[in-house]
Write an enzyme that holds these catalytic residues in place. Structure first.
Site, short mmCIF file in Angstrom:
data_model
loop_
_atom_site.label_atom_id
_atom_site.label_comp_id
_atom_site.label_asym_id
_atom_site.label_seq_id
_atom_site.Cartn_x
_atom_site.Cartn_y
_atom_site.Cartn_z
N LYS A 208 -42.29 5.40 -21.75
CA LYS A 208 -41.51 5.75 -20.56
C LYS A 208 -42.45 5.98 -19.38
O LYS A 208 -42.26 5.43 -18.30
CB LYS A 208 -40.69 7.01 -20.85
CG LYS A 208 -39.88 7.48 -19.69
CD LYS A 208 -39.02 8.68 -20.04
CE LYS A 208 -38.43 9.26 -18.77
NZ LYS A 208 -37.61 10.44 -18.99
N GLU A 214 -52.06 8.05 -26.56
CA GLU A 214 -51.98 7.37 -27.87
C GLU A 214 -51.54 5.93 -27.68
O GLU A 214 -52.15 4.99 -28.21
CB GLU A 214 -50.97 8.08 -28.80
CG GLU A 214 -51.39 9.44 -29.29
CD GLU A 214 -50.91 10.57 -28.40
OE1 GLU A 214 -50.62 10.31 -27.21
OE2 GLU A 214 -50.82 11.71 -28.89
N GLY A 268 -37.03 10.51 -23.23
CA GLY A 268 -37.73 9.74 -24.26
C GLY A 268 -37.00 9.74 -25.59
O GLY A 268 -36.78 8.70 -26.21
N ARG A 269 -36.57 10.92 -26.04
CA ARG A 269 -35.93 11.01 -27.36
C ARG A 269 -34.48 10.53 -27.33
O ARG A 269 -33.80 10.58 -28.36
CB ARG A 269 -36.05 12.44 -27.89
CG ARG A 269 -35.57 13.52 -26.94
CD ARG A 269 -36.00 14.91 -27.39
NE ARG A 269 -35.69 15.93 -26.39
CZ ARG A 269 -36.44 16.24 -25.36
NH1 ARG A 269 -37.59 15.59 -25.17
NH2 ARG A 269 -36.08 17.18 -24.51
N GLU A 354 -37.51 18.96 -30.16
CA GLU A 354 -38.09 18.80 -28.82
C GLU A 354 -37.05 19.17 -27.75
O GLU A 354 -37.39 19.62 -26.66
CB GLU A 354 -38.58 17.36 -28.61
CG GLU A 354 -39.64 17.26 -27.50
CD GLU A 354 -40.29 15.88 -27.39
OE1 GLU A 354 -39.59 14.93 -26.99
OE2 GLU A 354 -41.49 15.76 -27.70
N HIS A 385 -35.66 15.79 -56.27
CA HIS A 385 -36.75 16.03 -57.22
C HIS A 385 -37.97 16.60 -56.52
O HIS A 385 -39.07 16.57 -57.06
CB HIS A 385 -37.09 14.71 -57.94
CG HIS A 385 -35.92 14.17 -58.70
ND1 HIS A 385 -35.63 14.56 -59.98
CD2 HIS A 385 -34.91 13.33 -58.32
CE1 HIS A 385 -34.52 13.95 -60.39
NE2 HIS A 385 -34.07 13.21 -59.38
N LYS A 513 -51.88 18.72 -25.20
CA LYS A 513 -52.40 17.47 -24.60
C LYS A 513 -53.56 17.80 -23.67
O LYS A 513 -54.60 17.16 -23.70
CB LYS A 513 -51.31 16.80 -23.76
CG LYS A 513 -50.35 15.93 -24.53
CD LYS A 513 -49.54 15.13 -23.51
CE LYS A 513 -48.21 14.69 -24.07
NZ LYS A 513 -47.32 14.12 -23.07
O1 F6P Z 1 -44.11 14.28 -27.00
C1 F6P Z 1 -43.87 14.26 -25.63
C2 F6P Z 1 -43.28 12.99 -25.17
O2 F6P Z 1 -43.19 13.05 -23.79
C3 F6P Z 1 -41.92 12.67 -25.80
O3 F6P Z 1 -40.88 13.34 -25.21
C4 F6P Z 1 -41.86 11.21 -25.61
O4 F6P Z 1 -40.86 10.62 -26.38
C5 F6P Z 1 -43.27 10.83 -26.02
O5 F6P Z 1 -44.09 11.86 -25.50
C6 F6P Z 1 -43.74 9.49 -25.54
O6 F6P Z 1 -43.74 9.41 -24.14
P1 F6P Z 1 -43.84 8.02 -23.40
O7 F6P Z 1 -42.67 7.22 -23.78
O8 F6P Z 1 -43.86 8.36 -21.95
O9 F6P Z 1 -45.11 7.35 -23.83
#
Ligand code: F6P
Length: 548
Positions: A208, A214, A268-269, A354, A385, A513
């Site tokens: 987003k 990452e 995002g979620r 979240e 189990h 972060k």
């Molecule tokens: O974990 C924080 C967060 O902002 C989430 O809400 C989001 O889904 C994720 O990082 C990834 O963010 P992006 O889509 O901006 O890379």
């Protein structure tokens, strides 16, 4: 708004008094007294059945909870969300993931602008692109069909598409394979790439913000892997981006033409319905992706129009509040009895934790009550189990959501009948339990001696009275899956509304972060040392020693 202990309002106090009245009542007795309990406490929507009868409540409790929802203005808050009001107060944003599955002729507005035109245009672009990849008209740089689709993203940009792709695996086009790289751990990229052919691989960089370390690090590694094999010019044919941030996408080197846009009114979620679902559309076809949107739309309409007592997300949310805030059960388990839904618990962990893992309310005050519960789970029967022992006999009660399709996509022998009997048996066992005298009788029947019976009977007893919801679907289809996801989204919304928190920001992930960015130069040896607590400082020292 609510006075000194502002949560302790009239409706809240009434639920508390209902708790005092009701806390010792055993569900066994409720079922024995009322043979129509299940019919009374089951709601249906299309092919989705929500049986909430195995919960510790009666009409009095339910009424008190419904009054709480009314007092906390759940309906007004729900309407505000659908109207595009900026209910994400800390980020001053509207929350309109529902627009993504709305019918294009029904306007939905943000800042007075109908967003349905933009949404339809992106859906159209997704349709064209996904079809071109599926039919092989959009080819790789060397002219080969792109059959390995790799989604690079994390959090909502990974869990949603990954969960849905897995859930709909039976709908995948035969020659298409989906992969997901999310973790910054290099192992994720290396283990995925080692089996792939650059000529047939399409990377979807899903972010987003397009600033997530990452995702960008993984995307750079994949880009290098591609360029090493096919050269710089291949990037346009092998990389697309899903984002709200055009500038960062172009800065990364992905052509604007290859970008699928979404907007900051999509959290995002909550983004699997947006361009973030591109890999789903490629894997299962755009018509199936649309059917998933239709399922979610059906749940949206139900949420918007059903009276509170017949409203599945509302009832589900209220029962969650009942356990969390009155019984003090700050957790629940989601157990899908379907192998294809195995990632649903992980997806719901982000959605719920979240969204509602917050301690400051919408007025800026620290809350004095519990908010979001801990969510965990796994696929039945596997988890029977592993952790079910604790669910049945542990000292902590864990409310459970069972989710199961009546028909499997893989009706092999009597596998599915066995699976179905297991899910029903678990709900029944949790509800009924087994008294000590029942256990003793069973042991007696089995021919045990008196001393053995006296010794074993308590170990073999189950308190029961442990709540569960059962969500029964006819089958896992794109439509029912859309319904389930939207159901949980709205449940989380209702709980956030009752707790008066903002379910749509995620500031809690920021501190970690920022500290990681502070530590990185030390690990890389670019900075000697920065001030830390002694534990962090000595761990950094040891890590550097090991890595030397
Ligand atoms: O974990 C924080 C967060 O902002 C989430 O809400 C989001 O889904 C994720 O990082 C990834 O963010 P992006 O889509 O901006 O890379």
């Amino acid at each position: 708004m609510f006075g000194t202990d502002k949560n302790n309002t009239k409706a809240w106090k009434k639920v508390k008094s209902e708790y005092k009245r009701f806390k010792k009542v055993h569900m066994r007795d409720l079922f024995e007294k009322d043979l129509a309990r299940a019919q009374k406490y089951t709601l249906e929507l299309d092919d989705l059945v929500f049986d909430y009868s195995k919960n510790r409540f009666d009409d009095g409790v339910l009424q008190a909870l419904l009054n709480l929802a009314k007092e906390r203005e759940v309906e007004r808050k729900r309407d505000a969300m659908f109207e595009g009001q900026k209910i994400n107060s800390t980020e001053n944003r509207a929350v309109l993931h529902a627009a993504l599955r709305n019918k294009k002729e029904n306007p939905m507005c943000v800042d007075g602008k109908n967003v349905m035109g933009d949404i339809s245009a992106v859906l159209e672009k997704m349709k064209k692109f996904s079809e071109a990849v599926r039919y092989g008209t959009f080819k790789g740089y060397t002219g080969k069909k792109l059959t390995n689709i790799v989604n690079i993203g994390i959090g909502g940009s990974d869990l949603g598409p990954m969960m849905v792709c897995e859930a709909l695996k039976r709908y995948w086009q035969k020659d298409i394979r989906c992969y997901f790289i999310s973790n910054i751990d290099g192992t994720a990229a290396v283990e995925t790439l080692k089996n792939l052919d650059p000529e047939t691989t399409l990377f979807i960089v899903a972010s987003k913000t397009f600033t997530t370390i990452e995702t960008l690090t993984n995307a750079k590694t994949c880009r290098k892997w591609l360029i090493d094999a096919l050269g710089e010019h291949a990037v346009d044919k092998h990389f697309v981006a899903l984002s709200t941030n055009t500038e960062k996408v172009t800065e990364f080197g992905i052509n604007k033409e290859n970008m699928f846009e979404f907007w900051d009114f999509v959290g995002g979620r909550y983004s699997v319905w947006s361009a973030i679902g591109l890999i789903v559309a490629i894997a299962v076809g755009f018509e199936n992706f649309e059917k998933m949107l239709e399922g979610a739309y059906a749940m949206d309409e139900h949420f918007k129009t059903a009276p509170l007592q017949k409203n599945i997300p509302v009832v589900m949310a209220l029962l969650g509040i009942w356990y969390n805030n009155f019984f003090g059960l700050h957790r629940y388990a989601v157990i899908p009895y379907d192998e294809y839904l195995k990632y649903l618990p992980a997806y719901l962990q982000q959605l719920d934790m979240e969204s509602n893992g917050k301690s400051v309310d919408k007025d800026g005050d620290f809350v004095k009550y519990s908010t979001g519960p801990v969510v965990f789970g796994g696929a039945g029967t596997n988890v029977q189990h592993s952790f079910f022992q604790l669910l049945h006999q542990g000292t902590d009660i864990v409310p459970v959501d069972f989710i199961v399709p009546a028909i499997s996509h893989n009706e092999v022998g009597n596998h599915h009948e066995i699976l179905l009997s297991n899910v029903l048996a678990q709900g029944e066992a949790l509800m009924r339990g087994k008294t000590i005298s029942e256990a003793a009788k069973e042991l007696e029947k089995a021919g045990k001696r008196k001393e053995e019976i006296d010794f074993l009977k308590k170990y073999k007893s189950f308190s029961g009275n442990r709540p569960s919801n059962t969500i029964l679907l006819k089958k896992i289809t794109p439509f029912t899956l859309g319904q389930i996801i939207a159901l949980y989204e709205h449940k989380v919304f209702v709980q956030g509304a009752i707790w008066n928190i903002n379910s749509f920001d995620q500031m809690g992930v920021e501190l970690g972060k920022a500290l990681a960015l502070n530590i990185l130069p030390e690990i890389e040896g670019k900075v000697l040392h920065r001030p830390h607590d002694s534990s962090t400082a000595s761990l950094i020292k040891k890590i550097k020693m090991f890595r030397r």
